[in-house]
Write a protein that holds these residues in place. Sequence first.
Motif, PDB file in Angstrom:
ATOM      1  N   ARG A 211       0.919  -1.153  -0.131  1.00  0.00           N
ATOM      2  CA  ARG A 211       0.024   0.043   0.045  1.00  0.00           C
ATOM      3  C   ARG A 211       0.804   1.240   0.063  1.00  0.00           C
ATOM      4  O   ARG A 211       0.733   2.231  -0.874  1.00  0.00           O
ATOM      5  N   ARG A 212       1.978   1.221   0.940  1.00  0.00           N
ATOM      6  CA  ARG A 212       2.597   2.538   0.965  1.00  0.00           C
ATOM      7  C   ARG A 212       3.703   2.740  -0.308  1.00  0.00           C
ATOM      8  O   ARG A 212       4.043   3.876  -1.001  1.00  0.00           O
ATOM      9  N   LEU A 213       3.928   1.638  -1.087  1.00  0.00           N
ATOM     10  CA  LEU A 213       4.545   1.800  -2.079  1.00  0.00           C
ATOM     11  C   LEU A 213       4.004   2.180  -3.445  1.00  0.00           C
ATOM     12  O   LEU A 213       4.665   2.540  -4.422  1.00  0.00           O
ATOM     13  N   ALA A 214       2.681   2.289  -3.074  1.00  0.00           N
ATOM     14  CA  ALA A 214       1.905   2.614  -4.405  1.00  0.00           C
ATOM     15  C   ALA A 214       1.596   4.216  -4.236  1.00  0.00           C
ATOM     16  O   ALA A 214       1.128   4.767  -5.049  1.00  0.00           O
ATOM     17  N   LEU A 215       1.991   4.711  -2.997  1.00  0.00           N
ATOM     18  CA  LEU A 215       1.622   6.284  -2.832  1.00  0.00           C
ATOM     19  C   LEU A 215       2.686   6.975  -3.593  1.00  0.00           C
ATOM     20  O   LEU A 215       2.236   8.314  -4.168  1.00  0.00           O
ATOM     21  N   PRO A 216       4.060   6.742  -3.640  1.00  0.00           N
ATOM     22  CA  PRO A 216       4.748   7.645  -4.412  1.00  0.00           C
ATOM     23  C   PRO A 216       4.357   7.810  -5.796  1.00  0.00           C
ATOM     24  O   PRO A 216       3.578   7.113  -6.213  1.00  0.00           O
ATOM     25  N   ALA A 217       5.070   8.850  -6.519  1.00  0.00           N
ATOM     26  CA  ALA A 217       4.674   9.142  -8.003  1.00  0.00           C
ATOM     27  C   ALA A 217       5.046   7.705  -8.696  1.00  0.00           C
ATOM     28  O   ALA A 217       6.182   7.102  -8.480  1.00  0.00           O
ATOM     29  N   THR A 218       4.569   7.480  -9.865  1.00  0.00           N
ATOM     30  CA  THR A 218       4.999   6.224 -10.668  1.00  0.00           C
ATOM     31  C   THR A 218       6.610   6.528 -11.257  1.00  0.00           C
ATOM     32  O   THR A 218       6.606   7.776 -11.816  1.00  0.00           O
ATOM     33  N   GLY A 219       7.153   5.531 -11.222  1.00  0.00           N
ATOM     34  CA  GLY A 219       8.508   5.484 -11.466  1.00  0.00           C
ATOM     35  C   GLY A 219       9.506   6.215 -10.484  1.00  0.00           C
ATOM     36  O   GLY A 219      10.607   6.733 -11.067  1.00  0.00           O
ATOM     37  N   LEU A 240       9.643  -3.073  -9.266  1.00  0.00           N
ATOM     38  CA  LEU A 240      11.012  -2.541 -10.405  1.00  0.00           C
ATOM     39  C   LEU A 240      10.537  -3.122 -11.671  1.00  0.00           C
ATOM     40  O   LEU A 240      10.828  -2.971 -12.689  1.00  0.00           O
ATOM     41  N   ALA A 241      10.059  -4.455 -11.541  1.00  0.00           N
ATOM     42  CA  ALA A 241       9.703  -5.178 -12.922  1.00  0.00           C
ATOM     43  C   ALA A 241       8.722  -4.462 -13.834  1.00  0.00           C
ATOM     44  O   ALA A 241       8.722  -4.443 -14.947  1.00  0.00           O
ATOM     45  N   ASP A 242       7.568  -4.033 -13.040  1.00  0.00           N
ATOM     46  CA  ASP A 242       6.652  -3.281 -13.861  1.00  0.00           C
ATOM     47  C   ASP A 242       6.424  -1.753 -13.979  1.00  0.00           C
ATOM     48  O   ASP A 242       5.873  -1.326 -14.699  1.00  0.00           O
ATOM     49  N   GLY A 243       7.705  -1.319 -13.359  1.00  0.00           N
ATOM     50  CA  GLY A 243       7.915   0.255 -13.617  1.00  0.00           C
ATOM     51  C   GLY A 243       7.177   1.345 -12.616  1.00  0.00           C
ATOM     52  O   GLY A 243       7.383   2.304 -12.698  1.00  0.00           O
ATOM     53  N   ARG A 244       6.672   0.395 -11.536  1.00  0.00           N
ATOM     54  CA  ARG A 244       5.795   1.306 -10.391  1.00  0.00           C
ATOM     55  C   ARG A 244       7.022   2.051  -9.869  1.00  0.00           C
ATOM     56  O   ARG A 244       6.773   3.188  -9.282  1.00  0.00           O
ATOM     57  N   ILE A 245       8.075   1.258  -9.553  1.00  0.00           N
ATOM     58  CA  ILE A 245       9.350   1.785  -8.984  1.00  0.00           C
ATOM     59  C   ILE A 245      10.263   2.047 -10.147  1.00  0.00           C
ATOM     60  O   ILE A 245      10.670   1.040 -10.808  1.00  0.00           O
ATOM     61  N   GLY A 246      10.672   3.122 -10.699  1.00  0.00           N
ATOM     62  CA  GLY A 246      11.650   3.288 -11.635  1.00  0.00           C
ATOM     63  C   GLY A 246      12.835   2.854 -11.351  1.00  0.00           C
ATOM     64  O   GLY A 246      13.450   2.389 -12.295  1.00  0.00           O
ATOM     65  N   HIS A 247      13.462   3.136 -10.249  1.00  0.00           N
ATOM     66  CA  HIS A 247      15.002   2.525  -9.701  1.00  0.00           C
ATOM     67  C   HIS A 247      15.018   2.219  -8.348  1.00  0.00           C
ATOM     68  O   HIS A 247      14.278   3.116  -7.431  1.00  0.00           O
ATOM     69  N   ALA A 248      15.817   1.559  -7.894  1.00  0.00           N
ATOM     70  CA  ALA A 248      16.034   1.288  -6.609  1.00  0.00           C
ATOM     71  C   ALA A 248      17.779   1.310  -6.458  1.00  0.00           C
ATOM     72  O   ALA A 248      18.392   0.598  -7.266  1.00  0.00           O
ATOM     73  N   ALA A 249      18.046   2.095  -5.558  1.00  0.00           N
ATOM     74  CA  ALA A 249      19.489   2.269  -5.145  1.00  0.00           C
ATOM     75  C   ALA A 249      19.727   1.763  -3.875  1.00  0.00           C
ATOM     76  O   ALA A 249      19.212   2.104  -2.816  1.00  0.00           O
ATOM     77  N   LEU A 250      20.391   0.519  -3.601  1.00  0.00           N
ATOM     78  CA  LEU A 250      20.231  -0.355  -2.406  1.00  0.00           C
ATOM     79  C   LEU A 250      21.794  -0.432  -1.812  1.00  0.00           C
ATOM     80  O   LEU A 250      22.753  -0.899  -2.601  1.00  0.00           O
ATOM     81  N   ASP A 251      21.923  -0.336  -0.648  1.00  0.00           N
ATOM     82  CA  ASP A 251      23.192  -0.326   0.181  1.00  0.00           C
ATOM     83  C   ASP A 251      23.155  -1.767   1.101  1.00  0.00           C
ATOM     84  O   ASP A 251      24.134  -1.987   1.667  1.00  0.00           O
ATOM     85  N   VAL A 252      21.873  -2.034   1.332  1.00  0.00           N
ATOM     86  CA  VAL A 252      21.379  -2.931   2.476  1.00  0.00           C
ATOM     87  C   VAL A 252      20.695  -4.359   1.486  1.00  0.00           C
ATOM     88  O   VAL A 252      19.748  -3.876   0.799  1.00  0.00           O
TER      89      VAL A 252
END
Length: 298
Positions: A211-219, A240-252
């Motif tokens: 639910r919360r990951l759907a709140l930010p802007a698409t991409g 990440l696969a469907d583009g709802r999240i445009g990019h993930a920058a991960l250190d953990v």
Amino acid sequence: MRAVFVDCTEELSYVIKSRNLPVPDAIRINEGNPTEADLIALCANAEVVLVEHTVVTPNVLDACPSIRAVIFMGTGAGTYINRDEAARRGVDVYTTPGYGDRSVAEHALALAFAAARRIAEMDRQIRSGIWSPVGGLQLKGQKIAVLGMGGIGTSMADMAAAIGMRVAAWNRTKRDHAAFVADIDEALQDANFVSLHLTLNSQTEGILDRRRLALPATGFILINTARAGLIEEATLLEMLADGRIGHAALDVFPEEPLRQGNPYVSLNNVTLTAHAAYMTAAAYEELWLRTLKAYTSL
């Protein structure tokens, strides 16, 4: 009190030696990545254990009854030692907060720039013989949701504001800060960037659910230099696969180091660093000095 530093890294060892930092005679320093069996051997007569990145299991505590205290060199001790199990055995667990606030925040901001300008993607292409300039995103004017306003999150919020981003910073308790937003959903709503700076506990585990990951802007761009358990990983990979999240920058990550075949490795819209956000010489020096302070106060 007899102490052993079980897993000193090469970087920290270099800082201690090159900067002539104090090392009490009672502290033995072991460099490397010890196994459980190694830990049992190292801690056989120790009263205090200093830990930088190694899991101290209940088996180690049972095999080494001389241990009275564990000093975790960081803030997220619960990832490396079960506090309840330690308490049942009469072992106190201490942390060393605040040593790398600026270093971690700068790394998070670096990941934001890298993701926005697709730097890692172009680097990979050039190394493989492909010259294909790729456009990116200007950070100025973009909304960033900063979740967690301890020292790291506050530093991140201040730096993001300084470059012209619109900052909505949420914390579980109220903060006297211009960017503070009392509602996490409000902070996340329509955000172009989300940066995590929360501790991992029973209240925050999986706080970024579907639910919360759907709140930010698409991409939107997601940055995590805190703990992997703050995010529902299956949902993260799906979005990440469907583009709802445009990019993930991960250190953990849920498991470190990444195993062969880990799904992140094959994704072009992911930038990865090896749990290195805190690793600067300045932060290492402060870490060691704060660790010594914790040790001498026992």
